[in-house]
Design an enzyme around this catalytic site. Structure first.
Site: not given
Length: 219
Positions: A13, A88, A127, A167
């Site tokens: 995203k 969310r 990442r 998550r």
């Protein structure tokens, strides 16, 4: 054009938001970045309430809505906003509609990133982020420092497997209703499926532009 990006952590995203913001001259509003800024300021009134982010848990709707509404006001007369990480929950989606309606605007496009879990894990554990410009890299690219800012890349505090799995679980449990909410709205809803870890951000971006073009929203 106001765009909502839906997708679990690591779905791309943030990267796609940056590419779309540059292409269409839009502002990018990332709740993750907003939260991290607050967490660096112990004097901020929401500092204590946002500590649960470090545990991989979702922040309450009331707090998130307050943070986002403040950010929207600060953006002034932006041509449009890309919402990355918000909404969310259905309550957040309803709150966003009210915020935009008050400015005679609405959500025009929803991009729903459906990425296989093994691909997500590979992305998140590898990442690396530039602490200055927030550009995202992966260890496969072999960058040690940001090529633009010339500062060392860092690993986000929440990019560890235990927090990542929490998550994922929270995302799947709490955001399913958001998809239904937008599917029942009059916005353009675009599904994007990524099940190959070698799919590049550029390839996903071209897929997005193609889908927008089909709807007369891009050239």
């Amino acid at each position: 054009m106001n765009i909502v990006l839906l997708g679990p952590p690591g779905s791309g995203k943030g990267t796609q938001g940056q590419l779309l913001a540059e292409r269409f001259d839009l502002a990018q509003l990332s709740t993750g970045d907003l939260f991290r800024q607050i967490l660096q300021d112990p004097d901020h009134p929401l500092y204590d309430e946002l500590q649960i982010v470090k545990q991989g848990k979702l922040v309450s709707d009331e707090v998130v809505n307050a943070v986002v509404e403040d950010a929207i006001k600060k953006l002034g007369n932006a041509k449009g906003i890309i919402f990355d990480g918000f909404p969310r929950t259905v309550a957040q989606a309803q709150a966003l509609d009210k915020m935009l309606n008050s400015m005679n605007k609405r959500v025009d496009v929803v991009l729903d990133f459906n990425v296989a879990q093994d691909v997500l894990l590979q992305r998140l554990l590898g990442r690396r982020v530039c602490p200055d410009c927030k550009r995202v890299f992966h260890i496969k690219q072999r960058y040690v420092e940001c090529p633009d800012c010339k500062v060392q890349l860092v690993t986000r505090e929440d990019d560890n497997e235990e927090v990542i799995m929490k998550r994922f679980k929270e995302y799947n449990e709490k955001t399913a209703g958001v998809k239904e909410y937008y599917l029942d709205s009059d916005c353009a809803y675009i599904n994007l499926t990524v099940d190959d870890a070698d799919t590049t951000p550029e390839e996903v971006h071209q897929q997005i532009i193609s889908e927008l073009a089909k709807r007369g929203l891009a050239q």
